[in-house]
Design a protein around this motif. Sequence first.
Motif, PDB file in Angstrom:
ATOM      1  N   ALA A   1     -45.875  80.608 128.995  1.00  0.00           N
ATOM      2  CA  ALA A   1     -44.739  79.618 128.351  1.00  0.00           C
ATOM      3  C   ALA A   1     -44.787  79.379 126.846  1.00  0.00           C
ATOM      4  CB  ALA A   1     -44.837  78.248 128.960  1.00  0.00           C
ATOM      5  N   ARG A   2     -46.119  79.438 126.265  1.00  0.00           N
ATOM      6  CA  ARG A   2     -46.290  79.000 124.975  1.00  0.00           C
ATOM      7  C   ARG A   2     -46.000  80.513 124.195  1.00  0.00           C
ATOM      8  NH1 ARG A   2     -50.723  76.259 126.634  1.00  0.00           N
ATOM      9  NH2 ARG A   2     -52.382  78.182 126.331  1.00  0.00           N
ATOM     10  N   PHE A   3     -46.210  81.477 124.563  1.00  0.00           N
ATOM     11  CA  PHE A   3     -46.077  82.761 123.991  1.00  0.00           C
ATOM     12  C   PHE A   3     -44.507  82.963 123.735  1.00  0.00           C
ATOM     13  CE2 PHE A   3     -44.490  87.209 124.645  1.00  0.00           C
ATOM     14  CZ  PHE A   3     -44.882  87.970 123.563  1.00  0.00           C
ATOM     15  N   ILE A   4     -43.527  82.528 124.927  1.00  0.00           N
ATOM     16  CA  ILE A   4     -42.065  82.684 124.789  1.00  0.00           C
ATOM     17  C   ILE A   4     -41.568  81.840 123.741  1.00  0.00           C
ATOM     18  CG2 ILE A   4     -40.124  82.410 126.115  1.00  0.00           C
ATOM     19  CD1 ILE A   4     -41.460  83.485 128.316  1.00  0.00           C
ATOM     20  N   ALA A   5     -42.090  80.444 123.775  1.00  0.00           N
ATOM     21  CA  ALA A   5     -41.605  79.532 122.947  1.00  0.00           C
ATOM     22  C   ALA A   5     -41.958  79.977 121.396  1.00  0.00           C
ATOM     23  CB  ALA A   5     -42.601  78.135 122.990  1.00  0.00           C
ATOM     24  N   ASN A   6     -43.112  80.638 121.056  1.00  0.00           N
ATOM     25  CA  ASN A   6     -43.655  81.029 119.747  1.00  0.00           C
ATOM     26  C   ASN A   6     -42.746  82.008 119.496  1.00  0.00           C
ATOM     27  OD1 ASN A   6     -45.636  78.936 119.556  1.00  0.00           O
ATOM     28  ND2 ASN A   6     -47.158  80.235 120.473  1.00  0.00           N
ATOM     29  N   ARG A   7     -42.343  82.992 120.294  1.00  0.00           N
ATOM     30  CA  ARG A   7     -41.705  84.382 119.946  1.00  0.00           C
ATOM     31  C   ARG A   7     -40.280  83.699 119.464  1.00  0.00           C
ATOM     32  NH1 ARG A   7     -42.809  88.751 118.033  1.00  0.00           N
ATOM     33  NH2 ARG A   7     -41.311  89.805 119.398  1.00  0.00           N
ATOM     34  N   ILE A   8     -39.784  82.978 120.103  1.00  0.00           N
ATOM     35  CA  ILE A   8     -38.280  82.365 120.241  1.00  0.00           C
ATOM     36  C   ILE A   8     -38.318  81.848 118.671  1.00  0.00           C
ATOM     37  CG2 ILE A   8     -36.606  80.603 120.730  1.00  0.00           C
ATOM     38  CD1 ILE A   8     -37.167  81.093 123.641  1.00  0.00           C
ATOM     39  N   ALA A   9     -39.422  80.762 118.178  1.00  0.00           N
ATOM     40  CA  ALA A   9     -39.509  80.130 117.025  1.00  0.00           C
ATOM     41  C   ALA A   9     -39.533  81.248 115.831  1.00  0.00           C
ATOM     42  CB  ALA A   9     -40.679  79.358 117.000  1.00  0.00           C
ATOM     43  N   LYS A  10     -40.382  82.367 115.914  1.00  0.00           N
ATOM     44  CA  LYS A  10     -40.253  83.132 115.016  1.00  0.00           C
ATOM     45  C   LYS A  10     -39.275  84.044 114.968  1.00  0.00           C
ATOM     46  CE  LYS A  10     -45.466  83.905 115.649  1.00  0.00           C
ATOM     47  NZ  LYS A  10     -46.379  84.960 115.934  1.00  0.00           N
ATOM     48  N   LEU A  11     -38.480  84.383 115.977  1.00  0.00           N
ATOM     49  CA  LEU A  11     -36.927  85.216 115.806  1.00  0.00           C
ATOM     50  C   LEU A  11     -36.003  84.339 115.314  1.00  0.00           C
ATOM     51  CD1 LEU A  11     -37.165  86.759 119.277  1.00  0.00           C
ATOM     52  CD2 LEU A  11     -37.451  87.972 117.137  1.00  0.00           C
ATOM     53  N   ILE A  12     -36.255  83.184 115.345  1.00  0.00           N
ATOM     54  CA  ILE A  12     -35.025  82.176 114.672  1.00  0.00           C
ATOM     55  C   ILE A  12     -35.228  82.117 113.370  1.00  0.00           C
ATOM     56  CG2 ILE A  12     -34.190  79.795 114.498  1.00  0.00           C
ATOM     57  CD1 ILE A  12     -34.869  79.493 117.453  1.00  0.00           C
ATOM     58  N   LYS A  13     -36.600  82.071 112.637  1.00  0.00           N
ATOM     59  CA  LYS A  13     -36.802  82.340 111.274  1.00  0.00           C
ATOM     60  C   LYS A  13     -36.896  83.478 110.632  1.00  0.00           C
ATOM     61  CE  LYS A  13     -40.033  78.525 112.077  1.00  0.00           C
ATOM     62  NZ  LYS A  13     -41.338  77.997 112.094  1.00  0.00           N
ATOM     63  N   LYS A  14     -36.309  84.588 111.337  1.00  0.00           N
ATOM     64  CA  LYS A  14     -36.637  85.904 110.834  1.00  0.00           C
ATOM     65  C   LYS A  14     -35.388  86.199 109.810  1.00  0.00           C
ATOM     66  CE  LYS A  14     -37.382  90.540 112.397  1.00  0.00           C
ATOM     67  NZ  LYS A  14     -37.545  91.483 113.478  1.00  0.00           N
ATOM     68  N   ASN A  15     -34.112  85.898 110.002  1.00  0.00           N
ATOM     69  CA  ASN A  15     -33.104  86.085 108.980  1.00  0.00           C
ATOM     70  C   ASN A  15     -32.149  85.052 109.407  1.00  0.00           C
ATOM     71  OD1 ASN A  15     -31.384  87.019 111.398  1.00  0.00           O
ATOM     72  ND2 ASN A  15     -32.785  88.842 111.189  1.00  0.00           N
ATOM     73  N   VAL A  16     -31.057  85.005 108.556  1.00  0.00           N
ATOM     74  CA  VAL A  16     -29.915  84.023 108.448  1.00  0.00           C
ATOM     75  C   VAL A  16     -29.178  84.409 109.803  1.00  0.00           C
ATOM     76  CG1 VAL A  16     -27.842  83.366 107.368  1.00  0.00           C
ATOM     77  CG2 VAL A  16     -29.947  84.016 105.929  1.00  0.00           C
ATOM     78  N   LEU A  17     -28.733  85.450 110.058  1.00  0.00           N
ATOM     79  CA  LEU A  17     -28.002  85.720 111.313  1.00  0.00           C
ATOM     80  C   LEU A  17     -28.731  85.046 112.482  1.00  0.00           C
ATOM     81  CD1 LEU A  17     -25.603  87.090 112.709  1.00  0.00           C
ATOM     82  CD2 LEU A  17     -27.036  89.082 112.911  1.00  0.00           C
ATOM     83  N   ASN A  18     -29.903  85.275 112.626  1.00  0.00           N
ATOM     84  CA  ASN A  18     -30.741  84.758 113.874  1.00  0.00           C
ATOM     85  C   ASN A  18     -30.590  83.149 113.718  1.00  0.00           C
ATOM     86  OD1 ASN A  18     -31.232  86.978 114.892  1.00  0.00           O
ATOM     87  ND2 ASN A  18     -33.570  86.620 114.478  1.00  0.00           N
TER      88      ASN A  18
END
Length: 334
Positions: free
Chosen positions: A244-261
Amino acid sequence: MSARIRIAVDAMSGDLGPRVAISASQKFVTQFPDVDLLLVGNEPQLLSLLPPVKKLHERITLVHASDVVSMHDDPLFALRHKKGSSMWMALDLLRNDSADACVSAGNTGALLAIAKHLIKTFSAIDRPAICKSMPVDAGATYLLDLGANINCAPEHLHQFALMGSVLASASAEMAPRVALLNIGTEQQKGTDILKAAQLLLQSDERINYAGFVEANNIFTGAADVIVCDGFHGNIALKASEGVARFIANRIAKLIKKNVLNRVLCLLLLPLLKRLQHELDPSLYNGASFLGLQKTVIKSHGSADEKAFMHALMVAREQVIQQVPLRIQQALSQH
């Protein structure tokens, strides 16, 4: 049980200390007018944590305890030498009927050892089991044991299954589907202990036995109660928390990756907020020590205010549902 519900709170234990317990307790009594809380701990320290303009709620009583069971104390040491601790005194209030339930975020091994000594188990139960609800596709599944019993005989798993079934039926009027955690669903799979336990569950009319279940189906709702020994149950619980922590962290990182995200995130924000709420671990905090003659609830050591409040809610619900009495009645039917 008295007309009002009284919950003894070990206010000093846990990773975050008494600040969480006292703030959660203050909010809890305002939401649940049928509950009185007994906060056990260092009285001057607890009072010092109140905001300057805020008084202790009238339905909260402080019970002074001069000692604390630390998270690193050996359970036997705590049992022998910590009789003045907040944990011991909170459980003693439960033992002598000054409280209807006890909640602690402290040392799990010590809490179990002291509770077994003071509260006792039912005569037909060899060992208490730690049980908590887990989020599934629809509703929740109860998983036990989560670490109290590393090595279990078939008879212990049978007892866990019965107690878990009683708890699940108290929460929802039904015949809960009970399964044994295994490495496969086929009859020939698993250890001799699991095969022997299956025979016991199949022959017990009090249990709606649904067969073996694999770990990848814990969260599908395939069973309402999933039974295993404490070794494998603790691994399953910790692994699920890690994923659960892994998925939450991955989502947070993907959101910050670029403007489109980030733009897509804004569009999906209502859905993400709903998902975050449904899977909030705070809403599943509060594990039961099933098999004890009275209600003892273990909060996660790192619980924040919201999570600790949920542990208090679990204690209140199980007092109202009279879970220990239901277990005693189920045991007497055999």
